[in-house]
Design a protein around this motif. Sequence first.
Motif, PDB file in Angstrom:
ATOM      1  N   ASN A 329      59.877  19.785 -54.980  1.00  0.00           N
ATOM      2  CA  ASN A 329      60.409  19.883 -53.619  1.00  0.00           C
ATOM      3  C   ASN A 329      61.775  19.220 -53.538  1.00  0.00           C
ATOM      4  O   ASN A 329      62.010  18.158 -54.123  1.00  0.00           O
ATOM      5  CB  ASN A 329      59.453  19.210 -52.631  1.00  0.00           C
ATOM      6  CG  ASN A 329      58.179  20.016 -52.430  1.00  0.00           C
ATOM      7  OD1 ASN A 329      58.228  21.121 -51.894  1.00  0.00           O
ATOM      8  ND2 ASN A 329      57.060  19.482 -52.872  1.00  0.00           N
ATOM      9  N   ASN A 765      60.930  24.353 -54.394  1.00  0.00           N
ATOM     10  CA  ASN A 765      60.794  24.564 -52.959  1.00  0.00           C
ATOM     11  C   ASN A 765      61.908  23.773 -52.281  1.00  0.00           C
ATOM     12  O   ASN A 765      61.873  22.550 -52.218  1.00  0.00           O
ATOM     13  CB  ASN A 765      59.421  24.094 -52.478  1.00  0.00           C
ATOM     14  CG  ASN A 765      59.146  24.528 -51.055  1.00  0.00           C
ATOM     15  OD1 ASN A 765      59.738  25.492 -50.570  1.00  0.00           O
ATOM     16  ND2 ASN A 765      58.258  23.822 -50.382  1.00  0.00           N
ATOM     17  N   ASN A 767      63.810  22.720 -49.110  1.00  0.00           N
ATOM     18  CA  ASN A 767      63.698  22.609 -47.660  1.00  0.00           C
ATOM     19  C   ASN A 767      65.092  22.329 -47.094  1.00  0.00           C
ATOM     20  O   ASN A 767      65.638  21.248 -47.267  1.00  0.00           O
ATOM     21  CB  ASN A 767      62.721  21.488 -47.290  1.00  0.00           C
ATOM     22  CG  ASN A 767      61.317  21.778 -47.798  1.00  0.00           C
ATOM     23  OD1 ASN A 767      60.649  22.672 -47.294  1.00  0.00           O
ATOM     24  ND2 ASN A 767      60.891  21.032 -48.813  1.00  0.00           N
ATOM     25  N   THR A 832      66.491  25.733 -39.940  1.00  0.00           N
ATOM     26  CA  THR A 832      65.651  25.182 -41.003  1.00  0.00           C
ATOM     27  C   THR A 832      64.956  26.320 -41.736  1.00  0.00           C
ATOM     28  O   THR A 832      64.570  27.323 -41.136  1.00  0.00           O
ATOM     29  CB  THR A 832      64.593  24.215 -40.448  1.00  0.00           C
ATOM     30  OG1 THR A 832      63.763  24.908 -39.507  1.00  0.00           O
ATOM     31  CG2 THR A 832      65.247  23.019 -39.778  1.00  0.00           C
ATOM     32  N   SER A 834      62.410  26.956 -45.484  1.00  0.00           N
ATOM     33  CA  SER A 834      61.815  26.534 -46.747  1.00  0.00           C
ATOM     34  C   SER A 834      61.971  27.686 -47.733  1.00  0.00           C
ATOM     35  O   SER A 834      61.431  28.783 -47.519  1.00  0.00           O
ATOM     36  CB  SER A 834      60.333  26.189 -46.568  1.00  0.00           C
ATOM     37  OG  SER A 834      59.768  25.761 -47.787  1.00  0.00           O
ATOM     38  N   CYS A 836      61.381  29.170 -51.404  1.00  0.00           N
ATOM     39  CA  CYS A 836      60.589  29.056 -52.630  1.00  0.00           C
ATOM     40  C   CYS A 836      61.241  29.898 -53.729  1.00  0.00           C
ATOM     41  O   CYS A 836      61.435  31.102 -53.562  1.00  0.00           O
ATOM     42  CB  CYS A 836      59.165  29.537 -52.392  1.00  0.00           C
ATOM     43  SG  CYS A 836      58.266  28.552 -51.160  1.00  0.00           S
TER      44      CYS A 836
END
Length: 851
Positions: A329, A765, A767, A832, A834, A836
């Motif tokens: 992450n 990942n 963010n 925002t 996320s 992957c």
Amino acid sequence: MHYFYESGENHMGFPIKEFIHSINQFETHWHEEIEILMVLKGSINIRVGNQQYTLKEEDLILINRNEIHNTFKTEEDNVLLAIQINTSCFDHCYVNLNKIHIDCKSFQCKKEEQEKFNRIKQRLAKIVWELNKKRKGYQLLIGSEVHLLLVDLINNFNYTLLEDNTLLSFNKETQRLQNIIQYIHQNIEGGITLQDVADSQNISIYYLSHFFKQYMGFSFQEYINYIRLDKAVILLTNTEQKITEIAFTSGFPSTKALNTCFKEAYNCTPTDYRRKYKNTPNTKKGKIEELRSRTYLDVDRNMALHLLFKYLELPEKNSKDNNPTYTLNEFIEINADDQVKEFLPFWKKLTCFGRASDGLREEFRDQLRELQKDIGFEYVRFHGIFCDDMLIINLNDNGDLVYNWYYVDKLFDFFKEINIKPFVELGFMPSEFGQSDITVFAWKANITLPKYIFLWTNLVKEFIKHCINRYGLKEVETWYFEVWNEPDLENVFWIGDKESYYEFFKETAMAVKSISPNLKVGGPSITYQTMIENNWLDEFFKYTITHQVPLDFVSFHIYSESYSSKKYAQDLWVRARKGEDAVSLLNSWKDLKRIYHDKDHTYNTIVSANQKINEFLQEKPEIHITEWNASSYGRNLINDTCFIATFIIYNVLRSTGKTDSLGFWTFTDIIEELKMGISSFHGGFGLINKDGIKKPSYYAYYFLSKLGHTIIDQGEDYIVTKEQDNIQILAYNFAYFDDLFIMGDTSLLTNEIRYLSFEEKPGKNINLQINGLSGNYKQISYELNRENGSAVDEWIKMGAPENMDKDEIQYLKGKSYPKVSIEKKELKNSYTESICVPVHGIVLIVLEKLI
């Protein structure tokens, strides 16, 4: 011949050391560790104490601590795996392990007893695999495998437990033996007798003779003969000396003595041995030290580790499960109003293809049209504008020279139609002008100097004049004229030395400038190896300064490969230009040991070039990398994979601001340097395969073309750009080659298994939070990975069909497009997301501001 007592630190902090190597000469050694040897290719002779064995492929033997053993080659090449285990590290859990003498020899056991040896081989394969892949926690995995390996040895094999006094006596004797052997090797050149050795050790001849035989397994005289034999082998394969000369030079009393020893060791005569090995690429005209330093990379080892890894349960041919399941992450927060620096699309400056006449073919034109429509490169570079297939040079009825520019016009008119300019490589030599008929490539490019330089310079001038008359001076002054291709590879692309090229460059550059001083001419279009490894480029710069030769740009080529034998590579091209059978050449090219540089090789090479230019030239010219790719081999199966897409993006973003262009070689698989590849996905250079199916690498450029001109933020695995009110986010997960592939082993790369040769990395990942964005936006997300947009992965799923029909090709064309998703977002001062990104994957997100 070598003898040595092996010692050293444990490999990477482990209680083991791993070697993959070749035995090329007689060696005597012993060591504190137990050693397991497995033959991966060919065969070897080994003597342990009084016993001599011949080990063949897949045979396995365990050498106990301080057990003296001799290894020497048979008439076959060989590759060995050696794993040494420091048993002292396990005293705390098995007290007497250092005293154990284990009997483990697979070749002495029957077929029904081989299962216990297969378990040992499986342990060895797991250890090598983990050392190579270096997955998270691999140190613990290797430690557990070593423990289990020792358990298997203790439980499944016979062993004896040596007493303390026996061990003490043995250690004293091995130290004496070491002193004896050391004395022999220090004095062998001047002639040495058993009496000499006995006197040096203060012992009797009788005691020395029996002592030597007991611990070495053969007599003093036999040992001396082995040393002489080793020297004779080197002389046989590296010199033109007669057999009689070699016998006496090596120390044998007669040719008969040499023949006797040779037949005992290699089961053939010295003459037969020379006939078999003299002309192999690895020994031809080689130096003695080169032969001595030979490693397993210097033999055909493509299937060597394949033999070892068959004891592992490897992922299926198209499995995605060979990568770690855990995800890393990353948290990134940036402001939309930040402006780190300008992002100029230098990577869009140049693309490349094989030769000029390819541009006359309709299927080629269709691909270039689509490339320009989707991405839009500014220039295109290619070989062979003056080659015979362009039909420029003609003689009229009076025998006068007449130029025919018909095909040149067809090609350049097409470029103008699709809005791309020629980056003209001035070459190769028209056969009518060349000093000889020496050629390269399947399409016979003449690589010789002109018979008379004025023939060449007049051709250059008339060519440029014709282009100006057709397209206008202002237009042609925006083109680039590069003098020749890779003249540093003498006898490959240039029949001459570097001095002859310097003079040729001067005459050509002056010819170009005589038409207009604003025309851009440059070079020398050399390989990165020459630029880095010697003073070729330095002397070129000095020459241009001394002779006031114009140099508007410096060009060179970068590939990620080096070669274990540059001479072998050059020999292959010499064979190619002599017209050798294409199948034979391809097989030889496969055997060429390609060793890869690290993942930052492109960036580091460009930095080195800038340093050289700054050192020698007062006015800095443009820098153009006119050929660039991960591999210089147009049959490398990695070329079709998602890896190349991440390779392109990683290196483009790293090289920003360091070069004026980075020309990918090539945009299409329609290239015939070694004749066109037969398979649909044969590992060709191109962004597009020969059927017009776009590879993942194509979409790397497609994604880059959608980035804005201002960088908001950039990290190791992402970049965020801005164009007016629009935001572009590009994230990627670049995994480079694993250690074995870097060192040239291609055992895990096959037509249907293409991803086991890379380092293992987890998914990512990311963010992301971008502050300062408000309003309505359309979010367009593109995903490129092995599941989405990888034509070769889909082709393998189909069963890797060849000679596909139109429906199958059309199906793959559809499957080659990345996954696209669109949604509208109402932002209130913040965005925002996320993201992957699987390994070898790329994600592009474009935020378009709506009115």
